[in-house]
Design a protein around this motif. Sequence first.
Motif, short mmCIF file in Angstrom:
data_model
loop_
_atom_site.label_atom_id
_atom_site.label_comp_id
_atom_site.label_asym_id
_atom_site.label_seq_id
_atom_site.Cartn_x
_atom_site.Cartn_y
_atom_site.Cartn_z
N GLU A 52 2.12 2.13 -3.46
CA GLU A 52 1.16 2.55 -4.47
C GLU A 52 1.19 4.07 -4.61
O GLU A 52 1.38 4.78 -3.63
N ALA A 70 -0.52 13.10 4.55
CA ALA A 70 -1.70 12.23 4.63
C ALA A 70 -1.27 10.79 4.38
O ALA A 70 -0.23 10.52 3.78
N ALA A 71 -2.09 9.87 4.85
CA ALA A 71 -1.88 8.45 4.60
C ALA A 71 -3.24 7.85 4.29
O ALA A 71 -4.23 8.16 4.94
N HIS A 72 -3.30 7.03 3.28
CA HIS A 72 -4.53 6.35 2.90
C HIS A 72 -4.42 4.91 3.37
O HIS A 72 -3.59 4.15 2.87
N ILE A 73 -5.23 4.56 4.38
CA ILE A 73 -5.20 3.22 4.94
C ILE A 73 -6.62 2.66 4.97
O ILE A 73 -7.59 3.40 4.83
N THR A 74 -6.71 1.37 5.15
CA THR A 74 -8.02 0.73 5.22
C THR A 74 -8.53 0.78 6.67
O THR A 74 -7.75 1.03 7.60
N LEU A 127 0.82 -1.21 0.00
CA LEU A 127 0.00 0.00 0.00
C LEU A 127 0.85 1.26 0.00
O LEU A 127 0.53 2.24 -0.65
N GLU A 180 -6.56 -1.66 8.74
CA GLU A 180 -5.27 -1.14 9.21
C GLU A 180 -5.48 -0.12 10.33
O GLU A 180 -4.72 -0.09 11.30
N ASP A 227 2.60 10.85 3.09
CA ASP A 227 2.98 11.06 1.69
C ASP A 227 3.91 12.24 1.47
O ASP A 227 4.30 12.51 0.34
N VAL A 257 0.00 7.83 -4.76
CA VAL A 257 -1.10 8.55 -4.11
C VAL A 257 -1.90 9.24 -5.20
O VAL A 257 -1.36 9.98 -6.02
N ASP A 295 -5.08 11.01 -4.71
CA ASP A 295 -5.75 12.26 -4.37
C ASP A 295 -4.98 13.00 -3.28
O ASP A 295 -5.53 13.39 -2.27
N ALA A 296 -3.68 13.20 -3.50
CA ALA A 296 -2.87 13.95 -2.55
C ALA A 296 -3.28 15.42 -2.58
O ALA A 296 -3.70 15.93 -3.62
#
Length: 117
Positions: free
Chosen positions: A15, A53-57, A12, A60, A73, A17, A19-20
């Motif tokens: 991958e 920012a961080a995109h996590i589920t 992850l 997570e 990011d 980013v 929509d930073a």
Amino acid sequence: MDMNDNLDLQDLLNEPVIDAPAIQDPAPAAAEPTALSPFLHRIPVTLTLEAGAAHITLQELSALTPDSVVALDTPVGEPLIIKVNGTAIGKGEVVVLGDAYGLKVVELQTQLPALMG
């Protein structure tokens, strides 16, 4: 990706980013401060410095503990985004002022959108 797939955090993080947060590049030359109407002088605003920012589920997120580390990011050494009431207005750096943190403005937009009336 199916929500039930086992996720590897490293995959992850690698991958791109999508929509930073974006900020328009401010003018390179220092501009004169925008003149405010005296009526606006005492209106409070919230100034924040966004580290990234961080995109996590949700999986997570639910696994986070007090010792967890989440990669953001924003690259090390890159100026952070200055926001006023959630709107990006420039870039800055964190400085130490005695026992507190401070903000050193690096870049500032010449026109502050919707903030100056």
